[in-house]
Scaffold this motif. Structure first.
Motif, PDB file in Angstrom:
ATOM      1  N   ALA A 169      -0.936   2.457   3.707  1.00 28.61           N
ATOM      2  CA  ALA A 169       0.170   2.394   4.656  1.00 28.61           C
ATOM      3  C   ALA A 169      -0.217   3.077   5.955  1.00 28.61           C
ATOM      4  O   ALA A 169      -1.105   3.931   5.989  1.00 28.61           O
ATOM      5  N   THR A 170       0.473   2.714   7.020  1.00 30.62           N
ATOM      6  CA  THR A 170       0.291   3.356   8.315  1.00 30.62           C
ATOM      7  C   THR A 170       1.593   3.259   9.100  1.00 30.62           C
ATOM      8  O   THR A 170       2.510   2.518   8.721  1.00 30.62           O
ATOM      9  N   TYR A 171       1.657   3.991  10.216  1.00 25.62           N
ATOM     10  CA  TYR A 171       2.894   4.076  10.997  1.00 25.62           C
ATOM     11  C   TYR A 171       2.571   4.102  12.479  1.00 25.62           C
ATOM     12  O   TYR A 171       1.679   4.845  12.916  1.00 25.62           O
ATOM     13  N   ILE A 172       3.287   3.283  13.260  1.00 33.10           N
ATOM     14  CA  ILE A 172       3.161   3.300  14.715  1.00 33.10           C
ATOM     15  C   ILE A 172       4.386   2.610  15.313  1.00 33.10           C
ATOM     16  O   ILE A 172       4.962   1.693  14.697  1.00 33.10           O
ATOM     17  N   ASP A 173       4.809   3.045  16.480  1.00 33.80           N
ATOM     18  CA  ASP A 173       5.930   2.427  17.185  1.00 33.80           C
ATOM     19  C   ASP A 173       7.167   2.300  16.293  1.00 33.80           C
ATOM     20  O   ASP A 173       7.804   1.240  16.234  1.00 33.80           O
ATOM     21  N   HIS A 174       7.497   3.369  15.583  1.00 29.72           N
ATOM     22  CA  HIS A 174       8.686   3.417  14.726  1.00 29.72           C
ATOM     23  C   HIS A 174       8.636   2.399  13.585  1.00 29.72           C
ATOM     24  O   HIS A 174       9.676   2.038  13.021  1.00 29.72           O
ATOM     25  N   THR A 175       7.439   1.929  13.254  1.00 29.39           N
ATOM     26  CA  THR A 175       7.307   0.891  12.230  1.00 29.39           C
ATOM     27  C   THR A 175       6.283   1.312  11.184  1.00 29.39           C
ATOM     28  O   THR A 175       5.206   1.797  11.519  1.00 29.39           O
ATOM     29  N   ILE A 176       6.641   1.109   9.911  1.00 27.94           N
ATOM     30  CA  ILE A 176       5.736   1.363   8.785  1.00 27.94           C
ATOM     31  C   ILE A 176       5.128   0.029   8.357  1.00 27.94           C
ATOM     32  O   ILE A 176       5.837  -0.977   8.240  1.00 27.94           O
ATOM     33  N   TYR A 177       3.824   0.030   8.120  1.00 30.25           N
ATOM     34  CA  TYR A 177       3.126  -1.151   7.609  1.00 30.25           C
ATOM     35  C   TYR A 177       2.484  -0.795   6.268  1.00 30.25           C
ATOM     36  O   TYR A 177       1.932   0.311   6.119  1.00 30.25           O
ATOM     37  N   VAL A 178       2.539  -1.726   5.307  1.00 30.58           N
ATOM     38  CA  VAL A 178       1.860  -1.520   4.028  1.00 30.58           C
ATOM     39  C   VAL A 178       1.047  -2.763   3.689  1.00 30.58           C
ATOM     40  O   VAL A 178       1.458  -3.891   3.993  1.00 30.58           O
ATOM     41  N   ALA A 179      -0.100  -2.552   3.061  1.00 31.80           N
ATOM     42  CA  ALA A 179      -0.980  -3.668   2.712  1.00 31.80           C
ATOM     43  C   ALA A 179      -1.846  -3.280   1.526  1.00 31.80           C
ATOM     44  O   ALA A 179      -2.118  -2.106   1.284  1.00 31.80           O
ATOM     45  N   GLY A 180      -2.304  -4.307   0.808  1.00 33.35           N
ATOM     46  CA  GLY A 180      -3.275  -4.097  -0.255  1.00 33.35           C
ATOM     47  C   GLY A 180      -2.671  -3.645  -1.560  1.00 33.35           C
ATOM     48  O   GLY A 180      -1.455  -3.487  -1.699  1.00 33.35           O
ATOM     49  N   GLY A 181      -3.533  -3.447  -2.536  1.00 32.36           N
ATOM     50  CA  GLY A 181      -3.101  -2.949  -3.839  1.00 32.36           C
ATOM     51  C   GLY A 181      -2.623  -4.049  -4.767  1.00 32.36           C
ATOM     52  O   GLY A 181      -2.841  -5.243  -4.549  1.00 32.36           O
ATOM     53  N   ASN A 182      -1.971  -3.598  -5.837  1.00 31.58           N
ATOM     54  CA  ASN A 182      -1.386  -4.509  -6.815  1.00 31.58           C
ATOM     55  C   ASN A 182       0.047  -4.841  -6.444  1.00 31.58           C
ATOM     56  O   ASN A 182       0.783  -3.986  -5.950  1.00 31.58           O
ATOM     57  N   GLU A 183       0.449  -6.062  -6.722  1.00 28.26           N
ATOM     58  CA  GLU A 183       1.843  -6.481  -6.592  1.00 28.26           C
ATOM     59  C   GLU A 183       2.331  -6.870  -7.976  1.00 28.26           C
ATOM     60  O   GLU A 183       1.770  -7.775  -8.608  1.00 28.26           O
ATOM     61  N   ASN A 184       3.356  -6.170  -8.435  1.00 24.44           N
ATOM     62  CA  ASN A 184       3.849  -6.388  -9.802  1.00 24.44           C
ATOM     63  C   ASN A 184       2.703  -6.338 -10.811  1.00 24.44           C
ATOM     64  O   ASN A 184       2.636  -7.122 -11.757  1.00 24.44           O
ATOM     65  N   GLY A 185       1.793  -5.407 -10.586  1.00 24.35           N
ATOM     66  CA  GLY A 185       0.707  -5.156 -11.535  1.00 24.35           C
ATOM     67  C   GLY A 185      -0.517  -6.024 -11.375  1.00 24.35           C
ATOM     68  O   GLY A 185      -1.477  -5.871 -12.131  1.00 24.35           O
ATOM     69  N   LYS A 186      -0.531  -6.941 -10.383  1.00 19.26           N
ATOM     70  CA  LYS A 186      -1.683  -7.815 -10.194  1.00 19.26           C
ATOM     71  C   LYS A 186      -2.179  -7.740  -8.753  1.00 19.26           C
ATOM     72  O   LYS A 186      -1.372  -7.625  -7.832  1.00 19.26           O
ATOM     73  N   PRO A 187      -3.498  -7.842  -8.534  1.00 17.50           N
ATOM     74  CA  PRO A 187      -4.028  -7.760  -7.169  1.00 17.50           C
ATOM     75  C   PRO A 187      -3.389  -8.796  -6.254  1.00 17.50           C
ATOM     76  O   PRO A 187      -3.218  -9.963  -6.643  1.00 17.50           O
ATOM     77  N   GLY A 188      -3.003  -8.375  -5.053  1.00 18.36           N
ATOM     78  CA  GLY A 188      -2.322  -9.281  -4.138  1.00 18.36           C
ATOM     79  C   GLY A 188      -2.847  -9.180  -2.722  1.00 18.36           C
ATOM     80  O   GLY A 188      -3.792  -8.447  -2.425  1.00 18.36           O
ATOM     81  N   HIS A 189      -2.204  -9.940  -1.828  1.00 16.99           N
ATOM     82  CA  HIS A 189      -2.608 -10.010  -0.416  1.00 16.99           C
ATOM     83  C   HIS A 189      -1.446  -9.738   0.525  1.00 16.99           C
ATOM     84  O   HIS A 189      -1.545 -10.001   1.728  1.00 16.99           O
ATOM     85  N   SER A 190      -0.348  -9.198   0.018  1.00 14.26           N
ATOM     86  CA  SER A 190       0.862  -9.073   0.829  1.00 14.26           C
ATOM     87  C   SER A 190       0.738  -8.008   1.914  1.00 14.26           C
ATOM     88  O   SER A 190       0.000  -7.030   1.785  1.00 14.26           O
ATOM     89  N   PHE A 191       1.526  -8.235   2.954  1.00 18.50           N
ATOM     90  CA  PHE A 191       1.563  -7.344   4.112  1.00 18.50           C
ATOM     91  C   PHE A 191       3.027  -7.270   4.549  1.00 18.50           C
ATOM     92  O   PHE A 191       3.664  -8.299   4.808  1.00 18.50           O
ATOM     93  N   TYR A 192       3.580  -6.049   4.583  1.00 20.36           N
ATOM     94  CA  TYR A 192       4.991  -5.857   4.911  1.00 20.36           C
ATOM     95  C   TYR A 192       5.130  -4.804   6.012  1.00 20.36           C
ATOM     96  O   TYR A 192       4.263  -3.945   6.187  1.00 20.36           O
ATOM     97  N   SER A 193       6.262  -4.872   6.704  1.00 13.73           N
ATOM     98  CA  SER A 193       6.586  -3.841   7.676  1.00 13.73           C
ATOM     99  C   SER A 193       8.059  -3.489   7.573  1.00 13.73           C
ATOM    100  O   SER A 193       8.873  -4.279   7.071  1.00 13.73           O
TER     101      SER A 193
END
Length: 409
Positions: A169-193
């Motif tokens: 995760a990282t933070y800039i301009d009042h916004t949090i971004y998350v990426a990588g890791g497992n999604e529901n226990g399985k490797p994924g490609h999602s990116f959220y803010s």
């Protein structure tokens, strides 16, 4: 260290990142910097354990206090002797304004958790996702330290759309971004803010998936660039997987950096990581990244590319050797697997170099070789010109309680 389903011997971690920018960006080339290292008090024991240190905790700064929450270790006996991993909910606080301060218990998280991600914001420390011995988590909390009662106050934020662990995760301009890791226990490609406003009622927004392989335990940082703010995603690994025909596909350890441009909502391959001298590839998997100044990112820690990739793939190498009746090779692989957890710390070659990337000139500069950075699953936070490194693993399964900080000049 793929938590839950990869080799027990690959017990590494998550990265905790802080990103921020308060000055107009410049395109000056990198200058050589020096780090003068000192120690803060060791992290005390979690719950009823001795001061063993933890891996993959939440780490950040709130109201001038360094907070460390959660994490995991092997308190009863080493993993090499069949020890069980324990997860924690303890929150500890250290007053960074008092050179004589000691760690104080500041509360507990709602659940024991490790392998999440955390960012420092003006409102407090946002703790995101993670897992424990029974669950993958989508919970998101804001920890804010109160000077009046010396307790960490916990506020629940919008839950992630999916459970995520071993993310960044990282933070800039009042916004949090998350990426990588497992999604529901399985490797994924999602990116959220998520916009973190003063009302703390922001919601997670699905952004374009990052391209290429999955990335568990990557590093993430936000920084200004020549065309505005960019989010930089580097390293991480994709575990052994299956193709469309059910055949094993080798694990991948990433040695590149992608960047995301929020203005155009697009990903691009930014650069390859420069190789370590005498080696072919470099990775910061299980390491940390922080935005530094107004035009660069510092990357540090994590595993050795070759050692880690071999460990991830050893099981399928053994299967293939057996299928081909290559018994001599199979015996060698079995022997290597049994010995993997028993080598001295130096054998694992965790990263000791501090690497700087200039987001304007796109140049890499090695900024020193420091034993204090040779950690996987540590927390890293930048406070002014002080880089703080919290705990982490010295080798698979072995944590350190040390909290080190470097004065950067």
């Amino acid at each position: 260290m793929y938590n839950k389903s990869i080799l027990t011997g690959c017990l590494l971690l998550l990265a905790v990142m802080l990103a921020g920018c308060s000055q107009p960006p410049t395109s000056k080339p990198n200058h050589m910097i020096t780090c003068t290292w000192n120690k803060l008090p060791d992290l005390p024991g979690m719950a009823d354990t001795a001061s063993l240190g933890v891996s993959a905790p939440f780490v950040g700064i709130s109201n001038g206090m360094l907070l460390v929450a959660g994490g995991c270790n092997f308190p009863d006996k080493p993993v090499t002797e069949g020890g069980a991993k324990r997860y924690y909910s303890d929150i500890f606080a250290l007053d960074l304004s008092d050179k004589n301060a000691q760690w104080q218990k500041a509360g507990n998280l709602p659940l024991p958790v490790a392998y999440g991600a955390s960012v420092t914001t003006p409102e407090g420390i946002v703790c995101i996702g993670g897992n424990n011995s029974t669950d993958f988590l989508a919970d998101v909390y804001l920890l804010s330290m109160s000077r009046s009662d010396e307790k960490a106050h916990i506020c629940k934020l919008d839950t992630l759309p999916v459970s995520m662990d071993n993310l960044s995760a990282t933070y800039i301009d009042h916004t949090i971004y998350v990426a990588g890791g497992n999604e529901n226990g399985k490797p994924g490609h999602s990116f959220y803010s998520m916009k973190l406003n003063k009302n703390l009622d922001g919601n997670w927004e699905k952004l374009p998936d990052f391209p290429g392989q999955a990335r568990l335990q990557p590093v993430l940082a936000a920084q200004q660039s020549a065309d505005g703010v960019r989010i930089y995603l580097s390293s991480g690994f994709q575990p052994v997987s299956k193709d469309a025909y059910g055949k094993d596909v080798d694990a991948i350890v990433s040695s590149d950096m992608l960047s995301y441009h929020p203005a155009t909502k697009s990903w691009t391959t930014e650069t390859k990581l420069p190789p370590v001298k005498g080696q072919v590839w470099r990775t910061f998997t299980g390491g940390c990244a922080v935005a530094y100044g107004d035009s660069s990112i510092l990357l540090m820690g994590g595993v050795n590319y070759g050692r880690f990739l071999t460990a991830l793939n050893r099981s399928i190498y053994m299967e293939r050797a057996e299928e081909r009746l290559e018994f001599e090779g199979l015996e060698r692989l079995i022997k290597e697997g049994k010995e993997y957890m028993h080598y001295p710390v130096e054998w694992y070659k965790f990263n000791t170099f501090l690497l700087q990337y200039n987001t304007f000139t796109k140049e890499w500069t090695e900024q020193g070789d420091y034993e204090q950075l040779a950690r996987a699953g540590a927390g890293a936070v930048l406070k002014g010109d002080s880089l703080i490194i919290v705990n982490g693993e010295l080798k698979p399964g072995i944590r350190t309680p040390q909290v080190n900080y470097a004065e950067i000049k």
